[in-house]
Enzyme design. Structure first.
Site, PDB file in Angstrom:
ATOM      1  N   ASP A 150       0.856  -0.805  -0.252  1.00 17.73           N
ATOM      2  CA  ASP A 150      -0.274   0.237   0.250  1.00 17.73           C
ATOM      3  C   ASP A 150       1.351   1.259   0.176  1.00 17.73           C
ATOM      4  OD1 ASP A 150      -2.192   1.987   0.400  1.00 17.73           O
ATOM      5  OD2 ASP A 150      -3.089   0.094   1.316  1.00 17.73           O
ATOM      6  N   HIS A 209      -3.833   6.180   2.893  1.00 14.28           N
ATOM      7  CA  HIS A 209      -4.848   5.099   2.334  1.00 14.28           C
ATOM      8  C   HIS A 209      -3.393   4.018   3.669  1.00 14.28           C
ATOM      9  CE1 HIS A 209      -5.751   1.710  -0.278  1.00 14.28           C
ATOM     10  NE2 HIS A 209      -6.747   2.570  -1.050  1.00 14.28           N
ATOM     11  N   SER A 370     -11.357  -1.264  -1.464  1.00 14.11           N
ATOM     12  CA  SER A 370      -9.671  -0.633  -0.861  1.00 14.11           C
ATOM     13  C   SER A 370      -9.964  -1.133   0.631  1.00 14.11           C
ATOM     14  CB  SER A 370      -9.027   0.168  -1.495  1.00 14.11           C
ATOM     15  OG  SER A 370      -8.285   0.850  -2.112  1.00 14.11           O
TER      16      SER A 370
END
Ligand code: CA
Length: 542
Positions: A150, A209, A370
């Site tokens: 990620d 994220h 996600s």
């Protein structure tokens, strides 16, 4: 080739996510303009001369891929065309870029409906993965490692630090590659985007994220603060693969994805969480995933499209170790943005307004496939905590068969229910299978391998059990690399209660297999109500 290339471009532009952000939509690069990835037919570790005067940036051992820098002025298209004319080349592909599968959401909620839904966010009670019940069976294990590919993770976040992976063979900060794995001071993961040992978050539009997805997998549970991951106890290996492309949009190059997959494969990690996609088909990435010998949990994508007709990669690679994840909301409906596909998308999990860890020790809400993906990766970690010997296919079967079937347009038809999946591990399967090697598992090309297979019917009734023996090659088999070979069956066996007689079977190993490569023979039985698999791993020796 031209047609293929066109499809690749169309796919990547249809796959852009990040809706609602200023950087989205017009300037995102589809691939590195001066690089390609090449696989040669010869599986040698020596540098292979190429026919375009490109320089080698890197060689990926696991996938036997060369990452090449093109000579000045040569286009990617021209380089690929020239490379394909070289009879030594198996394939040449662009170093294409993947983007995050998140949808930003700046509204802060305080309740984690995806884990345990009581209607607290206006949703439907029970529209959740039944984590509260699952945690009565297991809350995870520090022996299980999940690689999170990620944008990096906030390493010292109070809700993550205790579950941060620690490389047992590496001494921090001594400037020495103590464990000899090719990475210096890789104590807590790696940053492949800037080639450093610090997998902390990439800034800018890469935002938090990776910290968010890591928290969904395994924020520390029951510690009195913040949130809880699906797995309370786990080791999260943050592998940062994201960088700011042209200083703005957050993207991951295939070459960095390859490197990260190679790293966790080398470190024997069994589960990875991959919340990105939308890029084109890339043979090199596909090969690396296949060779990883781990469960590759990946976001289906956020285009609201059917992946069966509009593939989104890496989610849509037709590999048996991929588990692709769609997103549901708090009412158990498919999220409006979620990709789906009854053939190419496997399972759904909560992905709308998901609360998890954020950078600067915050907590944030995000939406996207996600966010559904790390729910499934965390659930896989609970399965491995319950039974560390599960094969990849056993993990996948338990997750897919444990769903609450909601007639969703995914292969399993449902939203994950980890409590049901864990219950498969609380009793014997209806039929179990045992594989036993005859003689050494160190073998040579051309040998005939003999092995024994035996079934046990664990019930009181005769059962018809579909069964077979297969093997999936990775590297070392030349033109058979990546093939799934069925060595015996499939056959439906009528098994009375108890232990069946032993069958001794043989298989002639091809003579050209490369020394040092290894592979497993899998015996599998699927009587309909259960799944069991056992394996023998062989190594090719001189
Ligand atoms: Ca090292």
């Amino acid at each position: 080739m031209k047609t293929k290339f066109l499809i690749f471009l169309l796919t990547i532009f249809s796959g852009l996510i990040f809706t609602g952000t200023a950087s989205a939509g017009n300037s995102q690069l589809a691939y590195a303009p001066d690089e390609v990835l090449v696989k040669y037919k010869e599986t040698t570790t020596a540098a292979v001369a190429n026919n375009i005067n490109a320089t080698t940036i890197k060689y990926f051992k696991q996938s036997k891929i060369y990452h090449l820098k093109l000579p000045k002025g040569m286009s990617v298209e021209a380089a690929i065309s020239l490379l394909q004319q070289d009879p030594k080349v198996a394939y040449a592909v662009p170093n294409n870029i993947y983007y995050l599968n998140q949808l930003p959401n700046d509204t802060f909620f305080t309740q984690m409906w995806g884990l345990n839904n009581t209607g607290q966010t206006g949703g439907t009670s029970g529209a959740d993965i039944s984590a509260a019940l699952a945690w009565d069976i297991t809350t995870g294990s520090s022996g299980v490692v999940v690689a999170v590919l990620d944008t990096g993770m906030e390493l010292n976040h109070a809700d993550l630090a205790a579950n941060l992976w620690v490389n047992p063979g590496e001494i921090a900060g001594n400037g020495i590659d103590d464990d000899g794995n090719g990475f210096i001071d890789d104590v807590n993961g790696w940053n492949f985007a800037n080639n450093s040992n610090d997998p902390s978050p990439t800034g800018g539009s890469c935002g938090g994220h990776g910290t968010h997805t890591a928290g969904t997998v395994g924020a520390v549970g029951n510690n009195g603060i913040g949130v809880s991951g699906v797995s309370w106890t786990v080791q999260i290996m943050p592998l940062n693969i994201f960088t700011l492309i042209n200083g703005t949009s957050c993207g991951a190059f295939s070459s960095d994805i390859l490197a990260a997959i190679g790293y966790y494969t080398m470190m024997n990690v069994r589960i990875s969480s991959n919340s990105y996609g939308g890029g084109g088909y890339n043979q090199a990435v596909s090969d690396a995933i296949m060779a990883s010998n781990s469960l590759f949990v990946v976001a289906a994508g956020n285009d609201g499209l059917d992946n069966d007709t509009t593939p989104s990669y890496p989610s849509s690679y037709p590999l048996i170790n991929i588990l692709s994840v769609a997103a549901t909301d708090a009412n158990d409906l498919l999220a409006s943005f979620s990709n789906f596909g009854t053939l190419s998308t496997d399972i759904a999990a909560p992905g709308v307004s998901i609360l998890s860890t954020g950078v600067n020790s915050t907590y944030t809400i995000k939406s996207g496939t996600s966010m559904s993906t790390p729910h499934v990766a965390g659930a896989a970690a609970l399965l491995l905590a319950q039974d560390p010997n599960l094969t990849i296919q056993e993990m996948k079967w338990r997750l897919m068969n444990g769903v609450d079937n909601l007639a969703l347009p995914v292969a399993s038809g449902g939203r994950m229910n980890i409590f049901t999946s864990l219950q498969y591990g609380q009793s014997l399967p209806d039929v179990s299978v045992t594989m036993t090697p005859v003689g050494s598992t160190d073998i040579r090309g051309g040998d005939i391998i003999y092995y024994q297979i035996q079934f046990t019917n664990n019930t009181a009734n005769t059962i018809n059990a579909a069964s077979m023996v297969y093997l999936q090659t990775v590297t070392g088999f030349g033109s058979l690399d990546g093939a799934t070979l069925i060595l015996a069956g499939p056959i439906t066996l009528s098994l009375p209660p108890g232990i069946s007689p032993v069958s001794t079977l043989g298989w002639a190993l091809p003579s050209g297999v490369a020394i040092g490569s290894s592979f497993s023979l899998y015996g599998v039985t699927t009587p309909g109500s259960s799944f069991d698999e056992d394996k023998i791993t062989y190594t090719i020796v001189p």
